[in-house]
Write a protein that holds these residues in place. Structure first.
Motif, PDB file in Angstrom:
ATOM      1  N   ARG A 397       0.793  -1.206  -0.118  1.00 34.09           N
ATOM      2  CA  ARG A 397      -0.051   0.113  -0.007  1.00 34.09           C
ATOM      3  C   ARG A 397       0.778   1.175   0.111  1.00 34.09           C
ATOM      4  O   ARG A 397       2.069   1.256   0.658  1.00 34.09           O
ATOM      5  N   GLU A 398       0.412   2.298  -0.557  1.00 34.59           N
ATOM      6  CA  GLU A 398       0.993   3.466  -0.713  1.00 34.59           C
ATOM      7  C   GLU A 398       0.800   4.305   0.566  1.00 34.59           C
ATOM      8  O   GLU A 398      -0.489   4.229   1.201  1.00 34.59           O
ATOM      9  N   THR A 399       1.834   5.002   1.558  1.00 30.57           N
ATOM     10  CA  THR A 399       1.398   5.340   2.574  1.00 30.57           C
ATOM     11  C   THR A 399       2.320   6.623   2.931  1.00 30.57           C
ATOM     12  O   THR A 399       3.330   6.426   2.350  1.00 30.57           O
ATOM     13  N   ALA A 400       2.056   7.576   3.600  1.00 27.72           N
ATOM     14  CA  ALA A 400       2.943   8.131   4.189  1.00 27.72           C
ATOM     15  C   ALA A 400       4.251   7.705   4.729  1.00 27.72           C
ATOM     16  O   ALA A 400       4.123   6.989   5.579  1.00 27.72           O
ATOM     17  N   ALA A 401       5.480   8.375   4.509  1.00 24.37           N
ATOM     18  CA  ALA A 401       6.598   7.906   5.265  1.00 24.37           C
ATOM     19  C   ALA A 401       6.538   7.755   6.737  1.00 24.37           C
ATOM     20  O   ALA A 401       6.993   6.760   7.289  1.00 24.37           O
ATOM     21  N   ARG A 402       5.809   8.892   7.371  1.00 26.33           N
ATOM     22  CA  ARG A 402       5.787   8.899   8.680  1.00 26.33           C
ATOM     23  C   ARG A 402       4.588   7.425   9.243  1.00 26.33           C
ATOM     24  O   ARG A 402       4.662   7.590  10.341  1.00 26.33           O
ATOM     25  N   ASN A 403       3.893   7.206   8.512  1.00 25.69           N
ATOM     26  CA  ASN A 403       3.110   6.074   8.852  1.00 25.69           C
ATOM     27  C   ASN A 403       3.498   4.544   8.864  1.00 25.69           C
ATOM     28  O   ASN A 403       3.140   3.872   9.260  1.00 25.69           O
ATOM     29  N   VAL A 404       4.874   4.608   8.301  1.00 22.75           N
ATOM     30  CA  VAL A 404       5.463   3.164   8.279  1.00 22.75           C
ATOM     31  C   VAL A 404       5.811   2.673   9.640  1.00 22.75           C
ATOM     32  O   VAL A 404       5.457   1.437   9.643  1.00 22.75           O
ATOM     33  N   ILE A 405       6.395   3.300  10.215  1.00 24.71           N
ATOM     34  CA  ILE A 405       6.879   2.730  11.697  1.00 24.71           C
ATOM     35  C   ILE A 405       5.698   2.325  12.599  1.00 24.71           C
ATOM     36  O   ILE A 405       5.478   1.278  12.786  1.00 24.71           O
ATOM     37  N   PRO A 406       4.647   3.282  12.655  1.00 24.25           N
ATOM     38  CA  PRO A 406       3.484   2.984  13.370  1.00 24.25           C
ATOM     39  C   PRO A 406       2.674   1.629  12.985  1.00 24.25           C
ATOM     40  O   PRO A 406       2.318   0.914  13.607  1.00 24.25           O
ATOM     41  N   THR A 407       2.625   1.694  11.445  1.00 23.60           N
ATOM     42  CA  THR A 407       2.001   0.634  10.983  1.00 23.60           C
ATOM     43  C   THR A 407       2.593  -0.809  11.433  1.00 23.60           C
ATOM     44  O   THR A 407       2.145  -1.845  11.581  1.00 23.60           O
ATOM     45  N   ILE A 408       4.079  -0.719  11.136  1.00 23.04           N
ATOM     46  CA  ILE A 408       4.774  -2.039  11.412  1.00 23.04           C
ATOM     47  C   ILE A 408       4.782  -2.147  13.057  1.00 23.04           C
ATOM     48  O   ILE A 408       4.493  -3.641  13.374  1.00 23.04           O
TER      49      ILE A 408
END
Ligand code: AMP
Length: 415
Positions: A397-408
């Motif tokens: 999924r495309e996502t804002a870079a700042r959302n990567v860590i919270p998602t993981i």
């Protein structure tokens, strides 16, 4: 091509993981009994070993790496750990602490020996020393702790031999008796044993020469000459081992290659090793601290070879390398590289394991690499956009870079 010196070895990452497991087991077993870690320098004044280990020993006579430090002082790469730990005990006034002072180490040691399987010129030992206790419980506890460590490391086919060397006074009298016996039988002794009758008669028990062995079978044994107090101490150690269910063989010929032992000595061997079957050993050294100019202080300890324990160990549970995130970069402009770099750094600060593309692979090559190293997620940073790919489900999924860590960290996509 320059190679590692003869008798030394490199510890490559796979082996390093097994050694880390060994270290964590040693820490667990020893710290549970109140032993605390100590580190001493890799080299010491030569005199420490000459006095501490003994002038007549093989170690001091043949095996030390000794050098001049440039200021006219003779220094030696440590061949063993007990004398340095005792030196530290005296130097730091540890006699003022609650006794016994219980210390452990995992350090490298150096001996100029002929290299073979299990015998190296630089090797590592796990050692433990309990300084300031004369109680037989201390001897027994150290033996039990080493047995527990070997057990935790699944070291195979282990045998324990124990004996008592008595006190130096008993040994002096015994030594006289043994020397006389050897002299009376010298024609049947091997040349090297005969040459060392006066220097170190006890070593005759170590000989592999058949005729010498025959002579030694009838030789007077120190164990039969112990004083009442020494015999009582040894009896107490044995009964504690019996109660603990630790099997051992009584070996009156057990001689350890260091001069400082008094009373209890012990050695663990493994049949899974070749000629160098000694895994670890130790004993009591009630006179050593005094010999090094400290106050009379009873003590006891052991040292076990790291390489030999690992050679004789079964399969060890080695933790797999976990990669939570691989940051791929497919952008052309420098901004994408910067975003990727920051993302990997932020991920590590958030407690994740994260790797960054560092080899200039194509995006396809980067995904292949991420798969090979077992990355759980891949962030693909492109010019202006970032996507996150779950490598298990294949969903991207495309996502804002700042959302990567919270998602993981959350472990699932934001709904
Ligand atoms: P020692 O200090 O001689 O009693 O040795 C204690 C333990 O260290 C031995 O039982 C071996 O496991 C190990 N060890 C001693 N010397 C070497 C060596 N040259 N190479 C590898 N391990 C050794």
């Amino acid at each position: 091509m320059i190679q590692a010196p003869r008798g030394t070895f490199d510890v490559l990452p796979e082996e390093a993981a097994r050694r880390e497991h060994l270290e964590s087991q040693a820490r667990r077993v020893l710290s549970a009994a109140g032993y605390r870690r100590i580190e001493t320098p890799a080299f010491e004044a030569t005199e420490l070993f000459a006095r501490g280990v003994g002038e007549a020993t093989d170690i001091v006579q043949k095996e030390m790496y000794t050098f001049d430090d440039g200021g006219g002082r003779s220094q030696t790469l440590r061949p063993e750990g007990t004398a340095p730990v005792c030196r530290a005990y005296i130097e730091h006034g540890m006699h003022k602490l609650a006794q016994p002072v219980k210390l452990w180490y995992l350090s490298s040691f150096f001996r100029s020996e002929a290299p073979q399987r299990g015998r190296y010129r630089q090797f590592w030992q796990v050692g433990a020393e309990a300084i300031g206790s004369a109680h037989p419980e201390t001897d027994a506890e150290l033996i039990v702790l080493l047995a527990d460590l070997l057990d935790a490391l699944t070291v195979k086919d282990v045998h324990l031999r124990i004996s008592s060397l008595g006190t130096p006074e008993t040994r002096v009298a015994y030594r006289r008796e043994l020397t006389e016996y050897l002299r009376a039988n010298q024609d049947a002794l091997s040349e090297d044993v005969r040459a060392r009758i006066e220097v170190n008669p006890m070593r005759a028990f170590d000989s592999t020469d058949p005729r010498t062995r025959e002579v030694m079978r009838e030789a007077p044994k120190l164990l039969e000459r112990l004083s009442d107090a020494d015999a009582a101490h040894f009896g107490a150690v044995r009964s504690l081992l019996d109660d603990a269910g630790v099997a051992y063989e009584l070996d009156p010929t057990l001689v350890r290659g260091l001069d400082y032992y008094t009373r209890t000595v012990f050695e663990f061997t493994s049949d899974a090793l070749g000629a160098q079957s000694g895994v670890g050993g130790g004993g009591r050294y009630d006179r050593l601290i005094e010999q090094l100019d400290g106050a009379p202080t009873p003590a006891c300890g052991f040292a076990a070879g790291v390489e030999r324990m690992l050679l004789a160990a079964g399969e060890l549970p080695v933790a797999a390398d976990v990669v939570d995130l691989f940051v791929a970069c497919a952008g052309e402009d420098p901004g994408a590289n910067k975003t990727a770099f920051e993302l990997a750094h932020d991920a590590r600060r958030a407690g994740l394991t994260a790797q960054l593309e560092l080899a200039g692979r194509s995006l396809k090559g980067q995904l292949k690499h991420a798969d090979r190293i077992g990355a759980r997620y891949v962030a693909i940073v492109e010019d202006g956009t970032t996507s996150l790919r779950d490598m298990q489900s294949g969903e991207q999924r495309e996502t804002a870079a700042r959302n990567v860590i919270p998602t993981i960290l959350r472990g699932h996509w934001q709904l």
